[in-house]
Design an enzyme around this catalytic site. Structure first.
Site, PDB file in Angstrom:
ATOM      1  N   SER A   1       0.540   1.745 -11.747  1.00 44.06           N
ATOM      2  CA  SER A   1       0.872   3.158 -11.706  1.00 44.06           C
ATOM      3  C   SER A   1       2.204   4.559 -12.138  1.00 44.06           C
ATOM      4  O   SER A   1       3.024   3.787 -11.461  1.00 44.06           O
ATOM      5  CB  SER A   1      -0.043   3.469 -10.233  1.00 44.06           C
ATOM      6  OG  SER A   1       0.029   5.418 -10.223  1.00 44.06           O
TER       7      SER A   1
ATOM      8  N   TYR B   1      -1.084   3.014  -0.824  1.00 47.67           N
ATOM      9  CA  TYR B   1      -1.452   2.605  -2.285  1.00 47.67           C
ATOM     10  C   TYR B   1       0.289   2.364  -2.957  1.00 47.67           C
ATOM     11  O   TYR B   1       0.674   1.568  -4.361  1.00 47.67           O
ATOM     12  CB  TYR B   1      -1.671   3.358  -2.246  1.00 47.67           C
ATOM     13  CG  TYR B   1      -1.579   3.734  -4.312  1.00 47.67           C
ATOM     14  CD1 TYR B   1      -3.195   2.658  -5.004  1.00 47.67           C
ATOM     15  CD2 TYR B   1      -1.883   4.784  -5.599  1.00 47.67           C
ATOM     16  CE1 TYR B   1      -3.577   3.256  -5.834  1.00 47.67           C
ATOM     17  CE2 TYR B   1      -1.913   4.352  -6.463  1.00 47.67           C
ATOM     18  CZ  TYR B   1      -2.598   3.613  -7.057  1.00 47.67           C
ATOM     19  OH  TYR B   1      -3.075   3.833  -8.659  1.00 47.67           O
TER      20      TYR B   1
END
Length: 265
Positions: free
Chosen positions: A137, A150
């Site tokens: 990501s 995250y």
């Protein structure tokens, strides 16, 4: 790619994983999906005209994941491409997220990915061919408030993948390892318009999931080692290089602006 082999995708029931499965199937390639959501897998199987099959698996349970991978290999063989796509996110401050939620995020986003990489790397090297794709990501390159769990998991994916790429190159491995780093993609994970979610007024910045998947598949076909499949992600990376403080301020606007980071009493 051998016609007798297949593409494997974790987190195939929804989001980017589901769209990747659809697009590979549209090219006539068989896909095997893993997910904890049986309903989503069944609905995708109905869509895909016999080219999609699946195994229901909870990636938070390492023993279950290993058993599933062994069963998949015994029944289907070794994939041409394995995509570690599954991921979860809690938009919470570090004082709000529970220890169990933190461990679950790391298990699904990182440790399950490592388990899959180690498993398929051994078998792909034995047959002398294969590609493994790790879904990272932009959050694995740029920090963000309210997404510490995250972000930590995705920074781990980035570091793991880049280090292993160097290791495989040094050992002249036949296996290709690819890092994919999407930015903002229109999936349920974004929680658009919710209290702790992506603001509706900035939705124009997000990439359609179909376009994201298409760019990933094109990057794989082109032999890219690292794929940035969204324009917003590329912009964030450029911003990070020019001004890390500006990048952090922008990320606060998009995912962390409504998160209460104060300790609860």
């Amino acid at each position: 790619m051998s016609e007798s082999r297949f593409v494997g995708v974790t987190g195939a029931a929804s989001g980017i994983g589901r769209e990747l499965a659809r697009q590979f199937v549209s090219q006539g390639l068989p896909v095997v999906g893993l997910d904890v959501d049986p309903d989503g897998l069944v609905s995708l199987e109905k869509e895909c005209a016999g080219l999609f099959s699946f195994f229901t698996c909870d990636l938070t349970r390492k023993s279950e994941l290993k058993e599933t991978l062994n069963r998949l290999r015994q029944e289907r063989g070794v994939p041409s491409i394995w995509i570690n796509n599954a991921g979860i996110a809690d938009i919470k401050g570090m004082t709000e997220i529970t220890e169990e939620e933190l461990e679950q995020t790391m298990q699904v986003n990182f440790f399950a990915l490592v388990t899959c990489v180690r498993f398929w790397l051994e078998h792909m090297e034995q047959i002398g061919d294969g590609s493994i794709v790790n879904m990272g990501s932009i959050a694995g390159h740029v920090s963000s408030p309210g997404l510490t769990a995250y972000v930590s998991s995705k920074f781990a994916v980035t570091g793991f993948t880049e280090s292993l790429q160097a290791e495989l190159e040094l050992g002249q491995s036949p296996v290709k390892l690819v890092l994919v780093s999407p930015g903002f993609v229109e999936t349920k994970m974004m929680r658009v318009g919710q209290m702790n979610g992506f603001p509706k007024e900035l939705l124009f910045l997000a990439t359609k999931v179909e376009d994201c998947a298409r760019r990933i598949i094109a990057g794989l076909a082109a032999g890219e080692k690292e794929i940035f499949p969204t324009a917003n992600g590329k912009a964030m990376m450029a911003m990070q290089r020019l001004s890390p403080n500006l990048a952090r301020r922008f990320s606060k606007l998009t995912v962390g602006r409504k998160v209460d980071l104060r300790k609860k009493t």
